[in-house]
Write an enzyme that holds these catalytic residues in place. Structure first.
Site, PDB file in Angstrom:
ATOM      1  N   ARG A 274       0.501  -0.800   0.185  1.00  0.00           N
ATOM      2  CA  ARG A 274      -0.008  -0.167   0.040  1.00  0.00           C
ATOM      3  C   ARG A 274       0.957   1.860  -0.276  1.00  0.00           C
ATOM      4  O   ARG A 274       0.596   2.444   0.662  1.00  0.00           O
ATOM      5  CB  ARG A 274      -0.801  -0.020   1.032  1.00  0.00           C
ATOM      6  CG  ARG A 274      -1.784  -0.996   1.398  1.00  0.00           C
ATOM      7  CD  ARG A 274      -3.221  -0.406   0.430  1.00  0.00           C
ATOM      8  NE  ARG A 274      -4.155  -1.610   0.374  1.00  0.00           N
ATOM      9  CZ  ARG A 274      -5.300  -2.162   1.103  1.00  0.00           C
ATOM     10  NH1 ARG A 274      -5.219  -0.631   2.310  1.00  0.00           N
ATOM     11  NH2 ARG A 274      -5.875  -3.050   0.752  1.00  0.00           N
TER      12      ARG A 274
ATOM     13  N   ARG B  50      -3.201   6.576   1.809  1.00  0.00           N
ATOM     14  CA  ARG B  50      -4.100   7.528   2.035  1.00  0.00           C
ATOM     15  C   ARG B  50      -2.926   8.375   2.753  1.00  0.00           C
ATOM     16  O   ARG B  50      -3.238   9.484   3.233  1.00  0.00           O
ATOM     17  CB  ARG B  50      -5.532   7.533   2.643  1.00  0.00           C
ATOM     18  CG  ARG B  50      -6.184   7.137   2.176  1.00  0.00           C
ATOM     19  CD  ARG B  50      -7.120   6.676   2.378  1.00  0.00           C
ATOM     20  NE  ARG B  50      -7.457   4.909   2.924  1.00  0.00           N
ATOM     21  CZ  ARG B  50      -7.895   4.476   3.474  1.00  0.00           C
ATOM     22  NH1 ARG B  50      -9.699   4.506   4.015  1.00  0.00           N
ATOM     23  NH2 ARG B  50      -8.026   3.264   3.405  1.00  0.00           N
TER      24      ARG B  50
ATOM     25  N   ARG C 183      -6.350  11.048  -5.254  1.00  0.00           N
ATOM     26  CA  ARG C 183      -7.535  10.744  -5.634  1.00  0.00           C
ATOM     27  C   ARG C 183      -9.001  11.859  -5.065  1.00  0.00           C
ATOM     28  O   ARG C 183      -9.745  11.516  -6.383  1.00  0.00           O
ATOM     29  CB  ARG C 183      -7.824   9.842  -3.895  1.00  0.00           C
ATOM     30  CG  ARG C 183      -8.982   9.178  -4.077  1.00  0.00           C
ATOM     31  CD  ARG C 183      -8.790   8.253  -2.798  1.00  0.00           C
ATOM     32  NE  ARG C 183     -10.114   7.955  -2.407  1.00  0.00           N
ATOM     33  CZ  ARG C 183     -10.488   7.363  -1.092  1.00  0.00           C
ATOM     34  NH1 ARG C 183     -10.010   7.969  -0.654  1.00  0.00           N
ATOM     35  NH2 ARG C 183     -12.402   7.830  -1.094  1.00  0.00           N
TER      36      ARG C 183
ATOM     37  N   ASP D 208      -7.110  -3.190  -7.621  1.00  0.00           N
ATOM     38  CA  ASP D 208      -7.632  -3.508  -6.447  1.00  0.00           C
ATOM     39  C   ASP D 208      -7.617  -4.682  -6.419  1.00  0.00           C
ATOM     40  O   ASP D 208      -8.513  -5.209  -7.782  1.00  0.00           O
ATOM     41  CB  ASP D 208      -8.978  -2.698  -5.632  1.00  0.00           C
ATOM     42  CG  ASP D 208      -8.584  -2.975  -3.909  1.00  0.00           C
ATOM     43  OD1 ASP D 208      -8.411  -2.321  -3.582  1.00  0.00           O
ATOM     44  OD2 ASP D 208      -9.908  -3.956  -3.687  1.00  0.00           O
TER      45      ASP D 208
ATOM     46  N   TYR E  96     -15.174 -12.026  -0.278  1.00  0.00           N
ATOM     47  CA  TYR E  96     -16.138 -10.313  -0.219  1.00  0.00           C
ATOM     48  C   TYR E  96     -16.794 -10.815  -1.431  1.00  0.00           C
ATOM     49  O   TYR E  96     -18.113  -9.989  -1.066  1.00  0.00           O
ATOM     50  CB  TYR E  96     -14.542  -9.359  -1.100  1.00  0.00           C
ATOM     51  CG  TYR E  96     -13.985  -9.172   0.249  1.00  0.00           C
ATOM     52  CD1 TYR E  96     -13.345  -8.012   0.527  1.00  0.00           C
ATOM     53  CD2 TYR E  96     -12.928 -10.125   0.173  1.00  0.00           C
ATOM     54  CE1 TYR E  96     -12.825  -7.182   2.133  1.00  0.00           C
ATOM     55  CE2 TYR E  96     -11.243  -9.251   1.027  1.00  0.00           C
ATOM     56  CZ  TYR E  96     -12.017  -8.531   1.992  1.00  0.00           C
ATOM     57  OH  TYR E  96     -10.702  -7.576   2.249  1.00  0.00           O
TER      58      TYR E  96
HETATM   59  O1  1CP Z   1      -0.212   0.360  -2.914  1.00  0.00           O
HETATM   60  C1  1CP Z   1      -0.455  -0.664  -3.973  1.00  0.00           C
HETATM   61  O2  1CP Z   1       0.239  -2.128  -2.489  1.00  0.00           O
HETATM   62  C2  1CP Z   1      -1.494  -1.105  -4.344  1.00  0.00           C
HETATM   63  C3  1CP Z   1      -2.744  -0.628  -4.053  1.00  0.00           C
HETATM   64  C4  1CP Z   1      -3.513  -2.102  -3.978  1.00  0.00           C
HETATM   65  C5  1CP Z   1      -3.159  -2.962  -3.009  1.00  0.00           C
HETATM   66  C6  1CP Z   1      -1.850  -4.195  -3.871  1.00  0.00           C
HETATM   67  C7  1CP Z   1      -4.613  -1.202  -2.854  1.00  0.00           C
HETATM   68  C8  1CP Z   1      -5.056  -0.138  -2.865  1.00  0.00           C
HETATM   69  N1  1CP Z   1      -5.174  -2.456  -2.301  1.00  0.00           N
HETATM   70  C9  1CP Z   1      -5.040  -3.392  -2.603  1.00  0.00           C
HETATM   71  C10 1CP Z   1      -5.504  -4.923  -2.121  1.00  0.00           C
HETATM   72  C11 1CP Z   1      -5.995  -5.313  -1.689  1.00  0.00           C
HETATM   73  N2  1CP Z   1      -6.838  -4.641  -1.294  1.00  0.00           N
HETATM   74  C12 1CP Z   1      -6.537  -6.559  -0.598  1.00  0.00           C
HETATM   75  C13 1CP Z   1      -5.144  -7.220  -0.391  1.00  0.00           C
HETATM   76  C14 1CP Z   1      -3.811  -6.696   0.889  1.00  0.00           C
HETATM   77  C15 1CP Z   1      -4.264  -6.194   1.851  1.00  0.00           C
HETATM   78  O3  1CP Z   1      -5.109  -7.157   2.608  1.00  0.00           O
HETATM   79  O4  1CP Z   1      -4.524  -5.680   1.806  1.00  0.00           O
HETATM   80  C16 1CP Z   1      -7.178  -6.586  -0.290  1.00  0.00           C
HETATM   81  C17 1CP Z   1      -7.816  -7.527   1.338  1.00  0.00           C
HETATM   82  C18 1CP Z   1      -8.251  -5.211  -0.378  1.00  0.00           C
HETATM   83  C19 1CP Z   1      -9.494  -5.050   0.070  1.00  0.00           C
HETATM   84  C20 1CP Z   1      -9.795  -4.044   0.284  1.00  0.00           C
HETATM   85  N3  1CP Z   1     -10.231  -2.833  -0.974  1.00  0.00           N
HETATM   86  C21 1CP Z   1      -9.984  -2.830   1.224  1.00  0.00           C
HETATM   87  C22 1CP Z   1     -10.192  -3.969   2.972  1.00  0.00           C
HETATM   88  C23 1CP Z   1     -11.341  -4.253   2.531  1.00  0.00           C
HETATM   89  C24 1CP Z   1     -11.712  -4.556   4.368  1.00  0.00           C
HETATM   90  O5  1CP Z   1     -12.517  -4.193   4.975  1.00  0.00           O
HETATM   91  O6  1CP Z   1     -11.504  -6.125   4.260  1.00  0.00           O
HETATM   92  C25 1CP Z   1      -9.936  -1.567   1.392  1.00  0.00           C
HETATM   93  C26 1CP Z   1     -10.358  -1.121   2.368  1.00  0.00           C
HETATM   94  C27 1CP Z   1      -9.525  -0.796  -0.017  1.00  0.00           C
HETATM   95  C28 1CP Z   1      -9.863   0.000  -0.856  1.00  0.00           C
HETATM   96  C29 1CP Z   1      -8.579   0.436  -0.665  1.00  0.00           C
HETATM   97  N4  1CP Z   1      -7.241  -0.353  -2.053  1.00  0.00           N
HETATM   98  C30 1CP Z   1      -6.493   0.055  -1.929  1.00  0.00           C
HETATM   99  C31 1CP Z   1      -6.331   1.389  -1.423  1.00  0.00           C
HETATM  100  C32 1CP Z   1      -5.451   2.239  -1.529  1.00  0.00           C
HETATM  101  C33 1CP Z   1      -7.398   1.291  -0.637  1.00  0.00           C
HETATM  102  C34 1CP Z   1      -8.221   2.796   0.104  1.00  0.00           C
HETATM  103  C35 1CP Z   1      -8.921   3.618  -0.961  1.00  0.00           C
HETATM  104  C36 1CP Z   1      -8.984   4.729  -0.991  1.00  0.00           C
HETATM  105  O7  1CP Z   1      -8.619   5.929  -1.655  1.00  0.00           O
HETATM  106  O8  1CP Z   1      -9.884   4.951   0.043  1.00  0.00           O
END
Ligand code: 1CP
Length: 344
Positions: free
Chosen positions: A25, A29, A38, A75, A152
């Site tokens: 990540r 943010r 964003r 994502d 999910y």
């Molecule tokens: O920078 C990076 O790592 C690249 C981008 C990336 C990756 C690899 C994002 C952007 N998401 C992911 C993978 C991802 N997404 C996973 C696997 C890794 C982990 O466990 O963290 C999972 C489970 C998700 C699902 C997801 N997407 C969640 C989790 C939900 C939950 O509560 O279980 C969330 C909050 C997101 C949104 C998201 N994805 C990425 C970002 C930067 C964000 C935040 C969004 C924002 O800007 O508001």
């Protein structure tokens, strides 16, 4: 051909004097420049599908910190959306999707071969990045592992214990297996296209692997990842693959060998010394600093970083966090971690 990029050298099994470093990540943010882009995109999904802006946020942490790898900004939930699931994000809460509880819910999904129209902006982001990244920065593509994505798709949201997915697996195994099959096929196609567009490494995120126990772990965490890796290696034998069975604990032992992964990513639930003895003997490992250090910083960040670097110094190692950096992290702590790893 001999590799010059440090990440690719570590993934090929080389022990480097200074481990290469990137961060899960890393575009996110905690960075003011990410929040600005964003805002410009509108919302998170619009950012993912805007190739120019997605490439821009991918490049931001490379410009700021000079990480050795960049990870495509996208994502894991874009694949279910491309398969026909509804997907939206609720601010401050997280993802929401249509659910899968019945055969009828499954039957509305598209075949795996139909995902590419929706996902073509992601492949375009990869192509832009290959042009714009510095020559020594490795580009990592990714997807979720089938079990994690299924949790999910079945529940329609993130769940603390993955209860709905476990329930479907245990009460309607034939339906559950169809979901897994579709995800295995879709993930192979999706990652193949990322590689063809220019991803040099791909990573499979199995964030919820730790909730699978015993034979379930073999069947739903290990086997699907093994099948995806075998299919990708058949088409793209030179592309290294990182597997992240988060929470696997003892099951980290032998995971790389059993699945064919070139590297396993370690969460912070195991110690680096334990991983050096039991996991790194099979090849490259990545991880495992607790992401909370990016919030708290200070001497404990420095000491823990050094401890991990030392413990894993006798084999191939890519320094990383044990999980994604959180929005409340301080960007200066990231710099402190990098300086500590690089000894500057
Ligand atoms: O920078 C990076 O790592 C690249 C981008 C990336 C990756 C690899 C994002 C952007 N998401 C992911 C993978 C991802 N997404 C996973 C696997 C890794 C982990 O466990 O963290 C999972 C489970 C998700 C699902 C997801 N997407 C969640 C989790 C939900 C939950 O509560 O279980 C969330 C909050 C997101 C949104 C998201 N994805 C990425 C970002 C930067 C964000 C935040 C969004 C924002 O800007 O508001």
């Amino acid at each position: 051909m001999a590799q010059t990029k440090t990440i690719l050298r570590a993934l090929a099994g080389e022990t480097l004097e200074t481990p290469p470093i990137w961060m899960m990540r890393q575009a996110g943010r905690y960075l003011p420049e990410y929040r600005a882009t964003r805002g410009q995109a509108g919302d998170f999904l619009s950012l993912c599908y805007n190739s120019e802006l997605a490439a821009e946020v991918t490049l931001q942490p490379i410009r700021r910190y000079g990480f050795d790898a960049s990870i495509l900004f996208a994502d894991i939930l874009l694949l279910p959306q491309a398969l026909g699931a509804d997907l939206w994000f609720v601010t401050g809460e997280g993802p929401r999707l249509s659910t899968i509880q019945s055969q009828a819910d499954f039957d509305v999904l598209k075949p795996a071969s139909a995902i590419h129209d929706k996902l073509s902006p992601i492949y375009e982001t990869v192509r832009i990045l290959r042009r714009e990244l510095p020559a020594d920065t490795t580009l990592i593509g990714f997807a979720g592992a089938p079990w994690t994505v299924a949790t999910y798709m079945i529940a329609g949201r993130g769940t603390p214990d993955q209860g709905p997915a476990h329930a479907l697996k245990d009460t309607k195994p034939a339906l559950f297996d169809q979901v897994m099959e579709r995800l295995i096929e879709g993930t192979i196609d999706y990652l193949s296209m990322q590689i063809e567009a220019g991803a040099e490494v791909v990573k499979l995120f199995d964030s919820w692997a730790g909730s699978l126990k015993g034979a379930d772990f073999d069947r739903y965490a290990l086997e699907p990842v093994k099948r995806i890796i075998a299919a990708l290696k058949a088409k793209h034998p030179d592309t290294p693959i990182i597997a992240f069975p988060r929470g696997a604990g003892e099951r980290y032992i032998g995971f790389a060998e059993a699945t064919g992964a070139d590297c396993v990513a370690l969460d912070d639930g195991v110690t680096a010394a334990w991983a050096a003895e039991h996991v790194q003997k099979d090849g490259c490992v990545q991880g495992n600093l607790a992401s909370s250090h990016m919030v708290t910083g200070g001497q404990s960040l420095v000491e823990e970083t050094r401890r991990i670097v030392d413990a894993l110094s006798k084999g191939p190692h890519i320094f990383n966090l044990g999980h994604g950096i959180t929005p409340d992290a301080d960007p200066e702590n990231v710099q402190l971690m990098i300086d500590t790893v690089r000894g500057t």
